[in-house]
Motif scaffolding. Structure first.
Motif, PDB file in Angstrom:
ATOM      1  N   ALA A   4      53.816  70.993  23.069  1.00 27.86           N
ATOM      2  CA  ALA A   4      55.259  70.814  22.958  1.00 27.86           C
ATOM      3  C   ALA A   4      55.955  72.175  23.013  1.00 27.86           C
ATOM      4  CB  ALA A   4      55.592  70.102  21.654  1.00 27.86           C
ATOM      5  N   PRO A   5      57.256  72.182  23.317  1.00 28.16           N
ATOM      6  CA  PRO A   5      57.991  73.461  23.384  1.00 28.16           C
ATOM      7  C   PRO A   5      58.328  74.001  21.997  1.00 28.16           C
ATOM      8  CG  PRO A   5      59.459  71.648  23.922  1.00 28.16           C
ATOM      9  CD  PRO A   5      58.079  71.045  23.773  1.00 28.16           C
ATOM     10  N   VAL A   6      57.298  74.409  21.273  1.00 28.93           N
ATOM     11  CA  VAL A   6      57.467  74.937  19.913  1.00 28.93           C
ATOM     12  C   VAL A   6      57.128  76.423  19.849  1.00 28.93           C
ATOM     13  CG1 VAL A   6      57.011  72.702  18.842  1.00 28.93           C
ATOM     14  CG2 VAL A   6      55.106  74.268  19.278  1.00 28.93           C
ATOM     15  N   TRP A   7      56.719  77.010  20.969  1.00 32.78           N
ATOM     16  CA  TRP A   7      56.281  78.411  20.996  1.00 32.78           C
ATOM     17  C   TRP A   7      57.443  79.325  21.344  1.00 32.78           C
ATOM     18  CZ3 TRP A   7      51.260  79.513  19.677  1.00 32.78           C
ATOM     19  CH2 TRP A   7      50.384  78.417  19.625  1.00 32.78           C
ATOM     20  N   ARG A   8      57.430  80.514  20.760  1.00 35.82           N
ATOM     21  CA  ARG A   8      58.480  81.503  21.008  1.00 35.82           C
ATOM     22  C   ARG A   8      57.878  82.732  21.674  1.00 35.82           C
ATOM     23  NH1 ARG A   8      61.609  81.509  15.288  1.00 35.82           N
ATOM     24  NH2 ARG A   8      62.846  83.100  16.342  1.00 35.82           N
ATOM     25  N   PRO A   9      58.235  82.994  22.926  1.00 41.73           N
ATOM     26  CA  PRO A   9      57.727  84.194  23.608  1.00 41.73           C
ATOM     27  C   PRO A   9      58.221  85.448  22.895  1.00 41.73           C
ATOM     28  CG  PRO A   9      58.735  82.643  25.165  1.00 41.73           C
ATOM     29  CD  PRO A   9      59.099  82.182  23.799  1.00 41.73           C
ATOM     30  N   VAL A  10      57.342  86.412  22.675  1.00 37.60           N
ATOM     31  CA  VAL A  10      57.737  87.587  21.899  1.00 37.60           C
ATOM     32  C   VAL A  10      58.696  88.484  22.677  1.00 37.60           C
ATOM     33  CG1 VAL A  10      55.620  87.567  20.534  1.00 37.60           C
ATOM     34  CG2 VAL A  10      55.728  88.958  22.608  1.00 37.60           C
ATOM     35  N   HIS A  11      58.787  88.334  23.997  1.00 37.82           N
ATOM     36  CA  HIS A  11      59.746  89.140  24.749  1.00 37.82           C
ATOM     37  C   HIS A  11      61.148  88.548  24.680  1.00 37.82           C
ATOM     38  CE1 HIS A  11      58.771  86.032  27.734  1.00 37.82           C
ATOM     39  NE2 HIS A  11      59.960  86.274  28.236  1.00 37.82           N
ATOM     40  N   ASP A  12      61.264  87.276  24.219  1.00 36.13           N
ATOM     41  CA  ASP A  12      62.568  86.623  24.081  1.00 36.13           C
ATOM     42  C   ASP A  12      62.413  85.497  23.062  1.00 36.13           C
ATOM     43  OD1 ASP A  12      65.025  85.460  24.251  1.00 36.13           O
ATOM     44  OD2 ASP A  12      64.927  84.977  26.391  1.00 36.13           O
ATOM     45  N   SER A  13      62.513  85.845  21.787  1.00 35.46           N
ATOM     46  CA  SER A  13      62.186  84.884  20.731  1.00 35.46           C
ATOM     47  C   SER A  13      63.224  83.787  20.561  1.00 35.46           C
ATOM     48  CB  SER A  13      61.982  85.617  19.402  1.00 35.46           C
ATOM     49  OG  SER A  13      63.172  86.290  19.015  1.00 35.46           O
ATOM     50  N   ALA A  61      57.089  95.034  17.994  1.00 36.14           N
ATOM     51  CA  ALA A  61      55.874  95.655  18.535  1.00 36.14           C
ATOM     52  C   ALA A  61      55.769  95.456  20.038  1.00 36.14           C
ATOM     53  CB  ALA A  61      54.644  95.066  17.845  1.00 36.14           C
ATOM     54  N   ALA A  62      56.390  94.400  20.555  1.00 36.15           N
ATOM     55  CA  ALA A  62      56.286  94.093  21.986  1.00 36.15           C
ATOM     56  C   ALA A  62      57.186  94.978  22.846  1.00 36.15           C
ATOM     57  CB  ALA A  62      56.639  92.622  22.221  1.00 36.15           C
ATOM     58  N   ARG A  63      58.247  95.514  22.278  1.00 36.11           N
ATOM     59  CA  ARG A  63      59.224  96.260  23.095  1.00 36.11           C
ATOM     60  C   ARG A  63      58.616  97.414  23.872  1.00 36.11           C
ATOM     61  NH1 ARG A  63      62.576  95.721  18.238  1.00 36.11           N
ATOM     62  NH2 ARG A  63      63.778  93.792  18.473  1.00 36.11           N
ATOM     63  N   SER A  87      59.767  88.493  14.176  1.00 33.55           N
ATOM     64  CA  SER A  87      60.570  89.707  14.406  1.00 33.55           C
ATOM     65  C   SER A  87      59.679  90.933  14.528  1.00 33.55           C
ATOM     66  CB  SER A  87      61.580  89.901  13.270  1.00 33.55           C
ATOM     67  OG  SER A  87      62.535  88.865  13.256  1.00 33.55           O
ATOM     68  N   ALA A  88      58.647  91.011  13.693  1.00 32.72           N
ATOM     69  CA  ALA A  88      57.720  92.146  13.767  1.00 32.72           C
ATOM     70  C   ALA A  88      56.950  92.132  15.087  1.00 32.72           C
ATOM     71  CB  ALA A  88      56.750  92.104  12.592  1.00 32.72           C
ATOM     72  N   PRO A 135      51.467  86.365  29.049  1.00 34.13           N
ATOM     73  CA  PRO A 135      52.339  85.664  28.103  1.00 34.13           C
ATOM     74  C   PRO A 135      51.822  85.823  26.674  1.00 34.13           C
ATOM     75  CG  PRO A 135      51.733  84.238  29.963  1.00 34.13           C
ATOM     76  CD  PRO A 135      50.853  85.444  30.029  1.00 34.13           C
ATOM     77  N   VAL A 136      52.721  86.176  25.762  1.00 36.09           N
ATOM     78  CA  VAL A 136      52.387  86.288  24.336  1.00 36.09           C
ATOM     79  C   VAL A 136      53.397  85.422  23.582  1.00 36.09           C
ATOM     80  CG1 VAL A 136      52.115  87.816  22.359  1.00 36.09           C
ATOM     81  CG2 VAL A 136      51.519  88.635  24.653  1.00 36.09           C
ATOM     82  N   LEU A 137      52.895  84.450  22.829  1.00 34.52           N
ATOM     83  CA  LEU A 137      53.767  83.488  22.167  1.00 34.52           C
ATOM     84  C   LEU A 137      53.343  83.281  20.720  1.00 34.52           C
ATOM     85  CD1 LEU A 137      52.741  82.070  25.197  1.00 34.52           C
ATOM     86  CD2 LEU A 137      54.960  81.034  24.804  1.00 34.52           C
ATOM     87  N   ALA A 138      54.302  82.842  19.886  1.00 39.71           N
ATOM     88  CA  ALA A 138      54.031  82.591  18.468  1.00 39.71           C
ATOM     89  C   ALA A 138      54.658  81.264  18.073  1.00 39.71           C
ATOM     90  CB  ALA A 138      54.588  83.720  17.601  1.00 39.71           C
ATOM     91  N   ALA A 139      54.000  80.563  17.127  1.00 42.21           N
ATOM     92  CA  ALA A 139      54.531  79.287  16.647  1.00 42.21           C
ATOM     93  C   ALA A 139      53.972  78.995  15.260  1.00 42.21           C
ATOM     94  CB  ALA A 139      54.168  78.157  17.600  1.00 42.21           C
TER      95      ALA A 139
END
Length: 215
Positions: A192-201, A164-166, A159-160, A176-180
């Motif tokens: 695997a599809p385990v990453w969450r793009p920060v522009h659409d988590s 910050a990405a907005r 969420s943080a 692309p910026v992703l978190a997992a």
């Protein structure tokens, strides 16, 4: 050694312990990528994981990624493979979510940082060039690997990052910026599809997802 200050870690057992723990987690993350690439028939070898890569961003400041990853989808002798690069940030919940998210702003600064050349002004024939273009054909994607935070902590940290990405929409259109969570990388594999793009988590995607421009 006169006049030189020793590292804080020489005297601080807590700092030594944190540094050692962080190094182990970075190594664990590297092995996850290396082993997954071997299983998939992709190309990612030990020297394709470069730790603590330093990039200046002006005013004496710098971005130091935990690692720079080079990864080729497909076999080395095959055709049509895609070369990917990524800055990897490994977080062990030793700092607050806001401090973690501030790293995203530093990468945005690196993306637009143009070093000044003393006594020389940009011209139409020789325009100013961002520093990163001297090293990469396209800016590497940014991966945040989250560990030791628990499910609620992971959500707070993502969420943080999203908050910050907005204000950084132009940067995210290019990079692309992703978190997992590290646990999911170890269980399912980094591709695997385990990453969450920060522009659409709400999305789940592989880190190899095509970017606006393939990195």
């Amino acid at each position: 050694m006169r006049g030189r200050r020793l590292s804080r870690t020489v005297f601080d057992p807590t700092a030594v312990r944190l540094k050692a723990g962080h190094t182990l987690t970075v190594t664990e993350t590297a092995l996850a990528f290396l082993e997954d690439a071997r299983r998939r028939g992709d190309v990612c070898r030990p020297l394709d994981w470069i730790p603590e890569v330093h990039h200046p961003i002006g005013s004496g400041e710098a971005v130091i990624a935990d690692a720079l990853l080079y990864y080729r989808c497909g076999p080395a002798d095959g055709e049509g493979g895609v070369m990917l690069r990524a800055f990897v940030e490994v977080d062990r919940a030793t700092m607050g979510p806001e401090r973690l998210a501030a790293k995203l702003g530093a990468y945005e600064r690196l993306h637009r940082y143009v070093p000044a050349v003393p006594g020389r002004r940009p011209t139409l024939q020789e325009p100013a060039v961002e520093e990163w273009r001297r090293r990469y054909p396209l800016f590497p994607r940014v991966l945040f690997v989250l560990d030791r935070a628990g499910a609620a902590g992971v959500e707070n940290r993502i969420s943080a990052l999203c908050a910050a990405a907005r204000p950084l929409a132009p940067f995210l259109r290019d990079v692309p910026v992703l978190a997992a969570p590290l646990a999911e990388l170890l269980h399912h594999g980094p591709c695997a599809p385990v990453w969450r793009p920060v522009h659409d988590s709400d999305q789940r995607a592989p880190w190899t997802m095509p970017g606006p421009r393939q990195a």
